[in-house]
Design an enzyme around this catalytic site. Structure first.
Site, PDB file in Angstrom:
ATOM      1  N   HIS A 103       7.554  14.203 -42.878  1.00  0.00           N
ATOM      2  CA  HIS A 103       7.575  14.164 -44.339  1.00  0.00           C
ATOM      3  C   HIS A 103       7.270  15.532 -44.924  1.00  0.00           C
ATOM      4  O   HIS A 103       6.619  16.350 -44.287  1.00  0.00           O
ATOM      5  CB  HIS A 103       6.535  13.161 -44.869  1.00  0.00           C
ATOM      6  CG  HIS A 103       5.163  13.342 -44.306  1.00  0.00           C
ATOM      7  ND1 HIS A 103       4.797  12.863 -43.066  1.00  0.00           N
ATOM      8  CD2 HIS A 103       4.069  13.981 -44.797  1.00  0.00           C
ATOM      9  CE1 HIS A 103       3.536  13.186 -42.828  1.00  0.00           C
ATOM     10  NE2 HIS A 103       3.073  13.879 -43.854  1.00  0.00           N
ATOM     11  N   HIS A 105       5.427  17.306 -48.270  1.00  0.00           N
ATOM     12  CA  HIS A 105       4.550  17.150 -49.430  1.00  0.00           C
ATOM     13  C   HIS A 105       5.100  18.028 -50.550  1.00  0.00           C
ATOM     14  O   HIS A 105       5.446  19.194 -50.314  1.00  0.00           O
ATOM     15  CB  HIS A 105       3.139  17.660 -49.128  1.00  0.00           C
ATOM     16  CG  HIS A 105       2.418  16.930 -48.040  1.00  0.00           C
ATOM     17  ND1 HIS A 105       1.461  15.985 -48.292  1.00  0.00           N
ATOM     18  CD2 HIS A 105       2.483  17.032 -46.680  1.00  0.00           C
ATOM     19  CE1 HIS A 105       0.961  15.528 -47.144  1.00  0.00           C
ATOM     20  NE2 HIS A 105       1.573  16.149 -46.144  1.00  0.00           N
TER      21      HIS A 105
HETATM   22  P1  5GP Z   1       0.048  14.428 -43.226  1.00  0.00           P
HETATM   23  O1  5GP Z   1      -1.406  14.590 -42.963  1.00  0.00           O
HETATM   24  O2  5GP Z   1       0.653  13.612 -42.124  1.00  0.00           O
HETATM   25  O3  5GP Z   1       0.781  15.703 -43.489  1.00  0.00           O
HETATM   26  O4  5GP Z   1       0.167  13.632 -44.591  1.00  0.00           O
HETATM   27  C1  5GP Z   1       0.103  12.263 -44.690  1.00  0.00           C
HETATM   28  C2  5GP Z   1      -0.031  11.969 -46.161  1.00  0.00           C
HETATM   29  O5  5GP Z   1       0.190  10.583 -46.330  1.00  0.00           O
HETATM   30  C3  5GP Z   1      -1.408  12.265 -46.750  1.00  0.00           C
HETATM   31  O6  5GP Z   1      -1.280  13.154 -47.842  1.00  0.00           O
HETATM   32  C4  5GP Z   1      -1.943  10.915 -47.181  1.00  0.00           C
HETATM   33  O7  5GP Z   1      -2.674  10.969 -48.376  1.00  0.00           O
HETATM   34  C5  5GP Z   1      -0.678  10.105 -47.317  1.00  0.00           C
HETATM   35  N1  5GP Z   1      -0.821   8.684 -47.050  1.00  0.00           N
HETATM   36  C6  5GP Z   1      -1.496   8.101 -46.030  1.00  0.00           C
HETATM   37  N2  5GP Z   1      -1.398   6.756 -46.094  1.00  0.00           N
HETATM   38  C7  5GP Z   1      -0.613   6.488 -47.172  1.00  0.00           C
HETATM   39  C8  5GP Z   1      -0.147   5.278 -47.747  1.00  0.00           C
HETATM   40  O8  5GP Z   1      -0.426   4.161 -47.294  1.00  0.00           O
HETATM   41  N3  5GP Z   1       0.628   5.383 -48.850  1.00  0.00           N
HETATM   42  C9  5GP Z   1       0.964   6.596 -49.407  1.00  0.00           C
HETATM   43  N4  5GP Z   1       1.729   6.583 -50.482  1.00  0.00           N
HETATM   44  N5  5GP Z   1       0.522   7.769 -48.880  1.00  0.00           N
HETATM   45  C10 5GP Z   1      -0.238   7.717 -47.777  1.00  0.00           C
END
Ligand code: 5GP
Length: 144
Positions: A103, A105
């Site tokens: 993903h 951000h």
């Molecule tokens: P990563 O750490 O993998 O780059 O980012 C994962 C992102 O997913 C984080 O910013 C976190 O806040 C978001 N996130 C985690 N669980 C959920 C969820 O259940 N729903 C949504 N909309 N975002 C989530």
């Protein structure tokens, strides 16, 4: 992908088994509000293809994803009126990735305002929906 966990939260969102505040969807991509935003207007853009990280995504899907990231980032910038937008994309736990479905951000940034903590404080769906309502109508208008 052999090590792709079909029960990761984004896979559940894609299957409609977990909720999200959706802002955009097409055949290959879904975008929704981050539930623990690092700034107001923090959006996530994910491919529908199963890919743990960007290295798992084929070139065609990677192109579609980045084009949609650009399109949605334009709408976020316009809706939030922010002078800066941070695009972040983490690959692997060593890089800080916590959800293993790749993903991007999209995080609005303002001069002198520090970035909030990563995946820390949950925002209410109603508050996210209010922001999403500002972003959604601007997406098609800002397509290149
Ligand atoms: P990563 O750490 O993998 O780059 O980012 C994962 C992102 O997913 C984080 O910013 C976190 O806040 C978001 N996130 C985690 N669980 C959920 C969820 O259940 N729903 C949504 N909309 N975002 C989530």
């Amino acid at each position: 992908m052999s090590d792709y966990d079909e029960d990761n939260i984004f896979a559940k969102i894609l299957r409609g088994e977990a909720p999200c505040v959706k802002i955009y969807e097409d055949a290959d991509t879904l975008a929704f509000m981050d539930v623990m935003p690092q700034a107001e207007g923090h959006v996530l853009v994910i491919p529908k293809a199963e890919a743990c990280d960007m290295m798992d995504l084929n070139g065609a899907m990677a192109q579609k994803l980045i084009v949609n990231v650009q399109k949605i980032a334009r709408a976020v910038k316009s809706a939030l009126g922010c002078p800066g937008v941070m695009l972040a994309q983490l690959n692997g736990s060593a890089a800080g990735q916590t959800v293993f479905h790749t993903h991007f951000h999209i995080i609005p940034r303002h001069d002198g305002v520090d970035l909030g903590f990563h995946a820390k404080e949950m925002e209410a769906p109603e508050a996210l929906e209010k922001i999403a309502e500002k972003i959604r109508p601007l997406i098609s208008e800002t397509t290149a």
